[in-house]
Write an enzyme that holds these catalytic residues in place. Structure first.
Site, PDB file in Angstrom:
ATOM      1  CE  LYS A 124      38.186  32.025  37.019  1.00  0.00           C
ATOM      2  NZ  LYS A 124      36.858  31.942  36.448  1.00  0.00           N
TER       3      LYS A 124
ATOM      4  CG  HIS B 298      40.656  28.193  36.611  1.00  0.00           C
ATOM      5  ND1 HIS B 298      39.460  27.880  37.230  1.00  0.00           N
ATOM      6  CD2 HIS B 298      40.338  28.838  35.459  1.00  0.00           C
ATOM      7  CE1 HIS B 298      38.469  28.287  36.467  1.00  0.00           C
ATOM      8  NE2 HIS B 298      38.965  28.880  35.396  1.00  0.00           N
TER       9      HIS B 298
ATOM     10  CB  SER C  47      39.534  27.762  32.289  1.00  0.00           C
ATOM     11  OG  SER C  47      39.411  28.055  30.921  1.00  0.00           O
TER      12      SER C  47
HETATM   13  N1  PMP Z   1      41.323  33.901  32.938  1.00  0.00           N
HETATM   14  C1  PMP Z   1      40.929  32.626  33.010  1.00  0.00           C
HETATM   15  C2  PMP Z   1      41.917  31.546  32.665  1.00  0.00           C
HETATM   16  C3  PMP Z   1      39.629  32.316  33.434  1.00  0.00           C
HETATM   17  O1  PMP Z   1      39.222  31.045  33.503  1.00  0.00           O
HETATM   18  C4  PMP Z   1      38.753  33.370  33.775  1.00  0.00           C
HETATM   19  C5  PMP Z   1      37.330  33.094  34.257  1.00  0.00           C
HETATM   20  N2  PMP Z   1      36.587  32.242  33.503  1.00  0.00           N
HETATM   21  C6  PMP Z   1      39.212  34.666  33.676  1.00  0.00           C
HETATM   22  C7  PMP Z   1      40.499  34.906  33.264  1.00  0.00           C
HETATM   23  C8  PMP Z   1      38.322  35.814  34.007  1.00  0.00           C
HETATM   24  O2  PMP Z   1      38.250  35.983  35.382  1.00  0.00           O
HETATM   25  P1  PMP Z   1      37.030  36.809  36.030  1.00  0.00           P
HETATM   26  O3  PMP Z   1      35.917  35.843  36.216  1.00  0.00           O
HETATM   27  O4  PMP Z   1      37.609  37.342  37.286  1.00  0.00           O
HETATM   28  O5  PMP Z   1      36.708  37.879  35.055  1.00  0.00           O
END
Ligand code: PMP
Length: 392
Positions: free
Chosen positions: A239, A208, A180
């Site tokens: 996302k 992502h 991310s």
């Molecule tokens: N996994 C990864 C790799 C992320 O980047 C994120 C969000 N930052 C999440 C999980 C969490 O997802 P959510 O925003 O749906 O809680």
């Protein structure tokens, strides 16, 4: 109220270091442009990859769902909070992902918590990339299984970990599909090969990559043609899908097990009807409007090339996440502040979200940005970068 002086001290240290941040409220919807402090600026900070947060069809379905089923569900799913639409959506999602079953949770964060905290015991071990997302790290903290961390995308390090853990009952290799903060894609074909060689299970967090990689945005497993060879895919609906939620795509047994043992599933209320209806419509849109993904990638290439031409260090990203690495945390926030002055919203990200010395402004273009907007953003980056001595 007294009692939190120790927190105030730490906050003051953050202020002194220039890394204290206030939240930035948007006064508009989450589009390619947003309104901040009454001023319209170009949004380069969101994960709204495909521009679905404002898609008319999704808004309409959300409104219809509120009309028909109400604002909330009033219960956790195991008691009275499962609606037909929840199960219909999960079936649609499983078909889309080419997996036997899916289970939807409140967020990607809780999806990782649910799976990692429940399916392993102290006879097992979890083997995790050092740069995996915080929700994986926290999920691993909740398991009774042993833990091994391998060096970021380093297959030698992964193989060593697999060799050292042969006595455990089950080994689960966990990786982000797309990392991310750096935007690089995990070397999934190599991971799968190693995991198969050492008879380990594989879990990919595709937060992502959902809606971004693979056919119609099916994710990294599909991108690498590895359908059927990755045991657990975690995805997010927050996302590219444009709404909120997370899901686990795996076998029927994993779904059934999580319904009984996944604590965020068992102890937290289900998605409101509007959320589920909008997410369900989003999957249809992914199938019917593949041009959104094409536009996203076209914009990605255009913007990355523009930043590189200006002389910025954009790291080694393979995806629409493009970091502008500046090193120092305070500098990253200064760049972000200047960009906002020049009409671009791109957040500075510093330690502990990224390693010390690797602070950055992280940019994410979307399918909804026009080339004109991206050109305007590049002008702002040039001006701000020169003023701060980041580029010459
Ligand atoms: N996994 C990864 C790799 C992320 O980047 C994120 C969000 N930052 C999440 C999980 C969490 O997802 P959510 O925003 O749906 O809680």
């Amino acid at each position: 109220m007294k009692g939190f002086e120790y927190l105030e001290e730490e906050l003051q240290e953050m202020r002194d270091e220039g890394v204290f941040r206030s939240l930035v409220p948007l006064q508009s919807d989450q589009g390619a442009k947003v309104v901040i402090d009454g001023k319209e600026v170009i949004q380069l900070s969101s994960n709204n990859y495909l521009g679905l947060t404002t898609h008319p069809r999704m808004k309409l379905e959300a409104v219809r769902a509120v009309d028909q089923f109400g604002a909330g569900t009033g219960s956790v799913r195991t008691i009275a909070g499962t609606f037909s639409m929840h199960e219909q959506f999960e079936k649609k999602l499983a078909e889309f992902k080419h997996t036997e079953a899916t289970l939807v949770l409140q967020s990607g964060f809780t999806a990782n918590q649910a799976i990692l905290s429940s399916i392993l015991t102290k006879e097992d071990v979890v083997i995790s990339d050092e740069l995996n997302h915080a929700s994986i790290i926290d999920g691993i903290r909740l398991t009774k299984a042993a833990r091994k961390i391998y060096k970021h995308v380093d297959m030698k390090s992964l193989e060593t970990a697999l060799k050292e853990t042969q006595d455990y009952r089950k080994r689960l290799v966990v990786t982000d599909g797309v990392f991310s903060m750096d935007g690089n894609i995990a070397p999934l074909p190599e991971i799968v090969e190693l995991a198969e060689k050492y008879d380990a299970l594989i879990m990919v967090d595709d937060a992502h990559a959902s809606g971004v990689l693979g056919r119609n945005g099916r994710g990294t497993v599909d991108h690498f043609d590895l359908n059927g060879r990755v045991h657990i895919q975690v995805g997010t609906l927050s996302k590219a899908i444009g709404v909120l939620g997370g899901y686990i795509a795996s076998t029927q047994a994993v779904r059934d097990y999580l319904i009984h043992k996944g604590r965020p599933f068992l102890f937290s209320t289900s998605h409101p009807p509007a959320v589920t209806a909008a997410c369900s419509e989003a999957i249809d849109i992914l199938l019917e409007e593949p041009e959104r993904i094409e536009r996203l990638w076209d914009n990605t290439k255009y913007f990355k090339a523009g930043l590189e031409k200006l002389g910025f260090n954009t790291g080694h990203s393979d995806t629409p996440i493009t970091p502008v690495v500046v090193g120092d945390g305070a500098k990253a926030h200064q760049l972000s502040d200047k960009l906002l002055q020049y009409g671009v919203f791109a957040q500075g990200i510093a330690f502990p979200t990224v390693q010390k010395g690797k602070a950055r402004v992280r940019t994410i273009v979307t399918a909804d940005h026009t080339k004109e907007l991206l050109d305007e953003a590049l002008v702002a980056f040039e001006k701000a970068g020169k003023e701060l001595g980041i580029i010459s």
